[in-house]
Scaffold this motif. Structure first.
Motif, PDB file in Angstrom:
ATOM      1  N   SER A 188       0.841  -1.328  -0.042  1.00 16.04           N
ATOM      2  CA  SER A 188       0.018   0.055  -0.031  1.00 16.04           C
ATOM      3  C   SER A 188       0.876   1.416   0.135  1.00 16.04           C
ATOM      4  N   ALA A 228      -0.833   7.173   0.610  1.00 17.70           N
ATOM      5  CA  ALA A 228      -1.421   7.833   1.751  1.00 17.70           C
ATOM      6  C   ALA A 228      -1.337   6.840   2.874  1.00 17.70           C
ATOM      7  N   LYS A 261      -5.197  14.744   0.606  1.00 16.25           N
ATOM      8  CA  LYS A 261      -5.008  13.430   0.351  1.00 16.25           C
ATOM      9  C   LYS A 261      -6.310  12.538   0.234  1.00 16.25           C
ATOM     10  N   LYS A 279      -3.028  13.404  -4.369  1.00 21.07           N
ATOM     11  CA  LYS A 279      -2.733  14.985  -3.672  1.00 21.07           C
ATOM     12  C   LYS A 279      -3.481  16.090  -4.341  1.00 21.07           C
TER      13      LYS A 279
HETATM   14  P1  AMP Z   1       2.337  12.952  -4.548  1.00 23.31           P
HETATM   15  O1  AMP Z   1       2.480  14.329  -4.386  1.00 23.31           O
HETATM   16  O2  AMP Z   1       0.690  12.694  -4.997  1.00 23.31           O
HETATM   17  O3  AMP Z   1       3.215  12.010  -4.976  1.00 23.31           O
HETATM   18  O4  AMP Z   1       1.930  12.419  -3.031  1.00 23.31           O
HETATM   19  C1  AMP Z   1       2.976  12.282  -2.093  1.00 23.31           C
HETATM   20  C2  AMP Z   1       2.518  12.468  -0.604  1.00 23.31           C
HETATM   21  O5  AMP Z   1       1.670  11.233  -0.376  1.00 23.31           O
HETATM   22  C3  AMP Z   1       3.681  12.288   0.399  1.00 23.31           C
HETATM   23  O6  AMP Z   1       3.994  13.617   0.290  1.00 23.31           O
HETATM   24  C4  AMP Z   1       2.860  11.758   1.592  1.00 23.31           C
HETATM   25  O7  AMP Z   1       2.437  12.816   2.352  1.00 23.31           O
HETATM   26  C5  AMP Z   1       1.854  10.822   1.080  1.00 23.31           C
HETATM   27  N1  AMP Z   1       2.367   9.369   1.270  1.00 23.31           N
HETATM   28  C6  AMP Z   1       2.673   8.370   0.170  1.00 23.31           C
HETATM   29  N2  AMP Z   1       2.944   7.383   0.768  1.00 23.31           N
HETATM   30  C7  AMP Z   1       2.375   7.272   1.936  1.00 23.31           C
HETATM   31  C8  AMP Z   1       2.461   6.393   2.916  1.00 23.31           C
HETATM   32  N3  AMP Z   1       2.820   5.149   2.819  1.00 23.31           N
HETATM   33  N4  AMP Z   1       1.971   6.841   4.282  1.00 23.31           N
HETATM   34  C9  AMP Z   1       1.390   8.070   4.291  1.00 23.31           C
HETATM   35  N5  AMP Z   1       1.637   9.051   3.560  1.00 23.31           N
HETATM   36  C10 AMP Z   1       2.010   8.589   2.287  1.00 23.31           C
END
Ligand code: AMP
Ligand code: MCA
Length: 499
Positions: free
Chosen positions: A272, A275, A404, A409
């Protein structure tokens, strides 16, 4: 640079060899072996080799995978477009990234925003129609990129303004995928199943390019459904990738679906990301299947930073340890003093350095500079603590204006700007609130122009969906007489609560 996809290069060099007949991609009942992928992507690569940048109409189809592979072989940067993008978002991405042509599946109706671009059809059916002479069509692909060649430009939301294009070089893709191979013992024998969209890092780089780099295969579900997950995992798929919303829906379905539980129990790895996966869903899945979902943590700008390792302890609520080659530190409020504690308590901002990072935000030198410290650490904006054994737990985000939802995002500012364009809206503020399915849901706080006939949630959702994208639409709308503001006139979002 050595080929990004060694198994593909091998199939090109030896179209009669056993490698050429191995499965590579499957979407529904359409699939391509490595030989067929070579035969399809190579001519397309030759066709687009002179382009400056290419846009890809990134439907969840075989065509999108072939188009992106072709762009990578040609060393031409590709901009994956969300086919559900509204006109304002699409217009911004196209004018900002200035592609010279757009690749789309034959017969796709493209929106007027793309009318000025040369269109090239992605003809996959030459290979799908079988009986294909792989040797004849398999013109040697250039695979011309250097490590720093921009491979993909992926648009990602910020707190304010329109999305920014993160320029992702080949080097970052290769290193992140190889680091994940190490952490997950991911090999060419793995068969991945997922139903993620193909215009973001998770679904495209991890979910399509990942299996291809390993010489394994991926079966894409077209759209996420638990039935598809059950079917594929019971028919030989070994790994599942998903966002927490997908695992939540699996957890909800498991009690009434023994076939799903049995299929999940057979998987080698359930991953997973995008998020946080709530501990409750972790536990429900573990209880019903005997298997633990592992989490990895990444970002469009950094690709993957940490993961629970396949040979490590799968601990719910953590995102594991830094991947090989990734330097990671937590910093204090000042953004430069490192937090030394490994006590599971001291919170700091996650900063990272390493070959997995993007190069820049396209056309945004100031935003790029602001994203890094003086000594080259990327500021993620994510807040975390570290357990004594180095496992990281993400506890929040610096910016409250980033939401999120469903693993996407979404910047509050983008939605506020779209809402303010709507005639019935005088003032608007957007927040995220907890949602068991989506993680967070988008909430709009509206001061209507006419309090007697305020805009409805459907009107505002349709407006945002058609301007930006359906996943950015507000799910809840509150009407107010005025927005709470401080003495400086700034909206006090913390005061936006309802009971
Ligand atoms: P994006 O900018 O759409 O690539 O999303 C990145 C963001 O998703 C990160 O900065 C985190 O806040 C969140 N994110 C990604 N993977 C996880 C995870 N396994 N647990 C918590 N937050 C995550
Ligand atoms: C609803 N729809 C509408 C409207 N309302 N369309 C137009 N106007 C409206 N007013 C449509 C939607 O487009 C969708 O269409 C359908 O109705 C249902 O929408 P919704 O309920 O919002 O979504 P869902 O289908 O339930 O989707 C949940 C989901 C999705 C499948 C979990 O959120 C998803 O795919 N998330 C993945 C996000 C992701 O990949 N993030 C990675 C980025 P239709 O049914 O036709 O689709 S993060 C990343 O890459 C980093 C690096 C990382 O760490 O991974």
């Amino acid at each position: 640079m050595s080929p990004l996809f060694p198994a593909l290069a091998e199939a090109q060099a030896d179209p009669d060899g056993p490698g050429a007949h191995r499965p590579a991609l499957r979407f529904g009942d359409r699939s391509l072996t490595y030989g067929e992928l070579a035969a399809t992507a190579s001519p397309l690569a030759a066709r687009v080799a002179e382009a400056g940048r290419i846009a890809v109409w990134a439907t969840p189809t075989l065509e999108t995978a072939v188009a992106v592979v072709a762009a990578l072989l040609a060393g031409v940067p590709a901009v994956p477009l969300n086919p559900k993008s509204g006109e304002s978002e699409l217009g911004h991405i196209v004018s900002d990234s200035a592609p010279t042509l757009v690749l789309a599946a034959p017969g796709t109706q493209l929106p007027p925003t793309l009318a000025a671009l040369e269109r090239v059809d992605i003809d996959v059916d030459v290979a799908v129609d079988a009986d294909i002479n792989v040797r004849g069509r398999g013109t040697a692909s250039p695979d011309t990129g250097t490590p720093e060649t921009p491979a993909l430009i992926v648009y990602t939301s910020g707190t304010t303004g329109p999305p920014k294009g993160a320029v992702i070089p080949r080097r970052a893709i290769a290193t992140t995928l190889d680091a994940l191979a190490d952490a997950w013992q991911w090999t060419g024998d793995d068969v991945l199943v997922h139903g993620l969209p193909l215009f973001h890092v998770h679904g495209l780089i991890l979910g399509i390019l990942g299996p291809l780099r390993r010489g394994g295969s991926v079966r894409h579900l077209g759209r996420f459904e638990t039935a598809g997950v059950a079917r594929e995992l019971s028919e030989g798929a070994t790994m599942l990738f998903g966002v927490p919303t997908m695992y939540h829906r699996i957890a909800e379905t498991l009690p009434d679906d023994p076939a799903l539980a049995k299929a999940m129990a057979r998987a080698r790895l359930l991953v997973s990301g995008s998020a946080a996966l709530p501990v409750h869903d972790h536990e429900r899945i573990a209880q019903a299947t005997g298997r633990r979902v592992i989490e990895r943590y990444g970002m469009t700008e950094t690709l993957m930073n940490t993961s629970v390792r396949a040979d490590g302890e799968p601990r719910a609520g953590t995102v594991g340890v830094p991947l090989p080659g990734v330097e990671l530190r937590l910093t204090e409020e000042d953004g430069t003093t490192a937090v030394e504690a490994y006590d599971g308590e001291t919170v700091g901002e996650i900063q990272v350095r390493g070959p997995n990072l993007f190069t820049e935000y396209l056309n945004r030198p100031e935003a790029t500079a602001a994203a890094f410290t003086e000594d080259g650490w990327f500021r993620t904006g994510d807040m975390a603590v570290r357990d004594p054994d180095g496992y990281l737990r993400i506890v929040g985000r610096k910016a409250t204006d980033l939401i999120k939802s469903g693993g996407y995002k979404i910047g509050a500012g983008e939605i506020e700007n779209a809402l303010l364009e709507y005639p019935g809206v005088r003032e608007a503020a957007v927040t995220g609130e907890p949602d068991v399915d989506l993680g967070e849901r988008i909430v709009a706080w509206i001061v209507p122009a006419d309090p007697q006939s305020p805009p409805t949630v459907e009107e505002l959702a349709d407006h945002v969906a058609s301007r930006l994208a359906p996943h950015k639409r507000p799910r809840v709308v509150h009407h107010l007489d005025a927005l709470p503001r401080n003495d400086m006139g700034k909206i006090m979002k913390r005061a936006l609560t309802h009971d």
